[in-house]
Design a protein around this motif. Structure first.
Motif, short mmCIF file in Angstrom:
data_model
loop_
_atom_site.label_atom_id
_atom_site.label_comp_id
_atom_site.label_asym_id
_atom_site.label_seq_id
_atom_site.Cartn_x
_atom_site.Cartn_y
_atom_site.Cartn_z
N ASP A 224 -7.62 -2.58 3.13
CA ASP A 224 -7.37 -1.52 2.16
C ASP A 224 -6.09 -1.84 1.39
O ASP A 224 -5.03 -1.28 1.66
N PRO A 225 -6.17 -2.76 0.40
CA PRO A 225 -4.96 -3.21 -0.32
C PRO A 225 -4.18 -2.08 -0.97
O PRO A 225 -2.94 -2.10 -0.97
N GLU A 226 -4.87 -1.09 -1.53
CA GLU A 226 -4.17 0.01 -2.20
C GLU A 226 -3.34 0.81 -1.21
O GLU A 226 -2.21 1.18 -1.49
N LEU A 227 -3.92 1.08 -0.04
CA LEU A 227 -3.19 1.81 0.99
C LEU A 227 -2.00 1.00 1.47
O LEU A 227 -0.90 1.53 1.66
N ALA A 228 -2.19 -0.31 1.66
CA ALA A 228 -1.09 -1.17 2.11
C ALA A 228 0.05 -1.15 1.11
O ALA A 228 1.23 -1.07 1.48
N ASP A 229 -0.27 -1.21 -0.19
CA ASP A 229 0.77 -1.18 -1.23
C ASP A 229 1.51 0.15 -1.22
O ASP A 229 2.74 0.20 -1.37
N GLU A 230 0.76 1.25 -1.05
CA GLU A 230 1.39 2.57 -1.04
C GLU A 230 2.35 2.71 0.13
O GLU A 230 3.44 3.28 0.00
N ILE A 231 1.95 2.18 1.28
CA ILE A 231 2.81 2.24 2.46
C ILE A 231 4.06 1.39 2.25
O ILE A 231 5.19 1.82 2.50
N LYS A 232 3.87 0.16 1.75
CA LYS A 232 5.01 -0.76 1.56
C LYS A 232 6.00 -0.22 0.54
O LYS A 232 7.21 -0.38 0.71
N ASN A 233 5.49 0.44 -0.50
CA ASN A 233 6.38 0.98 -1.53
C ASN A 233 7.28 2.08 -0.99
O ASN A 233 8.34 2.36 -1.54
N LYS A 234 6.86 2.74 0.09
CA LYS A 234 7.65 3.83 0.65
C LYS A 234 8.52 3.38 1.83
O LYS A 234 9.40 4.11 2.27
N MET A 235 8.26 2.20 2.34
CA MET A 235 8.92 1.80 3.57
C MET A 235 10.41 1.51 3.36
O MET A 235 11.22 1.79 4.21
N PHE A 236 10.75 0.90 2.24
CA PHE A 236 12.16 0.61 1.95
C PHE A 236 12.45 1.19 0.59
O PHE A 236 11.97 0.69 -0.42
N ILE A 237 13.22 2.26 0.55
CA ILE A 237 13.54 2.89 -0.73
C ILE A 237 14.87 2.33 -1.23
O ILE A 237 15.63 1.71 -0.49
N PHE A 238 15.15 2.55 -2.50
CA PHE A 238 16.33 1.95 -3.13
C PHE A 238 17.61 2.35 -2.40
O PHE A 238 18.52 1.53 -2.23
#
Length: 335
Positions: A224-238
């Protein structure tokens, strides 16, 4: 306007005014854009508020906080018993009804007090959906320890189920809870609530060791590439850039566009600003400050996009092994 006729947004606006700008700003950090817009409009349209009305709203807020504390300490029945002694049965009922309309009491309270290694023995052979549901109700630290200990072939499956979880039938929760109660010889009386979702699995993955995280994300990218991207985008915030050591920050700054850094710092905290500027030469820092000053107003979306581009660079550098992001579950020693 009498307190009884005030709507929820009216009360929230009055409460924020009473709390003052500094505390209100901290509250806003926990709200989404739509909620912030609604409350801002409500505050702007708020007419003169009498001292009596303000005191009533503050008193109600204080009572709800007390009731919530009682629930957390001993459950609904304990809260009801204490409140009835304090304010009478009718008033106690009213407070609890208003509180439980917004407060979701989480099940598995006794399980959250159980050692994760012991809990693992009870759930590791269960269906991945059952494991996911239980883990979603645990503290992130507990869930991370269990997730790291699960067989690698089901780690990603369980993570995906947590991320996609929305609401679980109260009957199913009650059934699973009952079985675990018997196994753990515990009594759990808390009520049903929804849980899970992207934020839940992100909190867990931010704590597990890097190997477990990579295994899960690699498999999710395949399934599920879209779900993986959504998770990764939230894992480390600025804002987490403060977790990097100075060498890592300097490496990141060499890899990103200076204009992106200037944009990203428009809404950054003092801690993040200090981290960035302290890892630049005096001349470069002066130029960056000038860029920010002369930039003028920008859209929040542009700032967030710039911050995300910097975060993407950080994750790429971590994936390549050039920098290390400290995690609670890391056991490797770097020398």
């Amino acid at each position: 306007m009498p307190r009884g006729k005030l709507k929820g947004k009216n009360k929230a606006a009055i409460l924020l005014l009473a709390l003052g700008p500094e505390l209100s700003a901290k509250v806003f950090k926990h709200l989404d854009d739509e909620e912030i817009e609604e409350l801002t409009l409500e505050i702007a349209n708020l007419q003169r508020v009498s001292t009596e009305t303000k005191d009533d709203v503050l008193e109600e807020f204080y009572q709800l906080l007390q009731a919530k504390d009682y629930i957390n300490r001993g459950g609904i029945e304990y809260a009801r018993e204490v409140l009835e002694k304090a304010v009478g049965s009718d008033r106690a009922k009213n407070i609890l009804e208003r509180l439980t309309a917004t407060l979701q009491v989480r099940p598995f309270d006794a399980i959250r007090k159980t050692d994760p290694s012991q809990l693992l023995n009870f759930i590791q052979n269960e269906h991945p959906q059952t494991i996911a549901m239980i883990m979603a109700y645990l503290q992130p630290e507990q869930a991370a320890q269990i997730l790291s200990s699960l067989p690698q072939n089901i780690q990603a499956d369980v993570s995906r189920r947590i991320a996609l979880m929305d609401r679980t039938s109260p009957d199913i929760i009650k059934e699973v809870e009952s079985v675990l109660e018997q196994k753990l010889s515990a009594i759990v009386t808390n009520e049903y609530a929804s849980t899970g979702g992207i934020d839940s699995i992100v909190n867990i993955l931010n704590i597990v060791d890097r190997g477990t995280e990579k295994n899960i994300l690699d498999k999710l990218e395949e399934e599920d590439p879209e779900l993986a991207d959504e998770i990764k985008n939230k894992m480390f915030i600025f804002e987490d850039i403060t977790l990097l050591d100075d060498r890592a920050v300097q490496l990141v700054l060499r890899q990103v566009d200076t204009h992106d850094v200037a944009l990203a710092l428009k809404t950054a905290s003092d801690e993040v600003e200090d981290k960035i500027f302290s890892n630049m030469s005096k001349r470069a820092a002066e130029m960056l400050r000038e860029d920010i000053e002369y930039m003028g107003p920008v859209r929040l979306r542009e700032v967030e996009e710039a911050q995300q581009r910097i975060v993407n660079v950080i994750r790429q550098l971590e994936d390549s092994g050039e920098i290390i992001i400290a995690r609670g579950g890391e056991s490797e020693i770097v020398v």
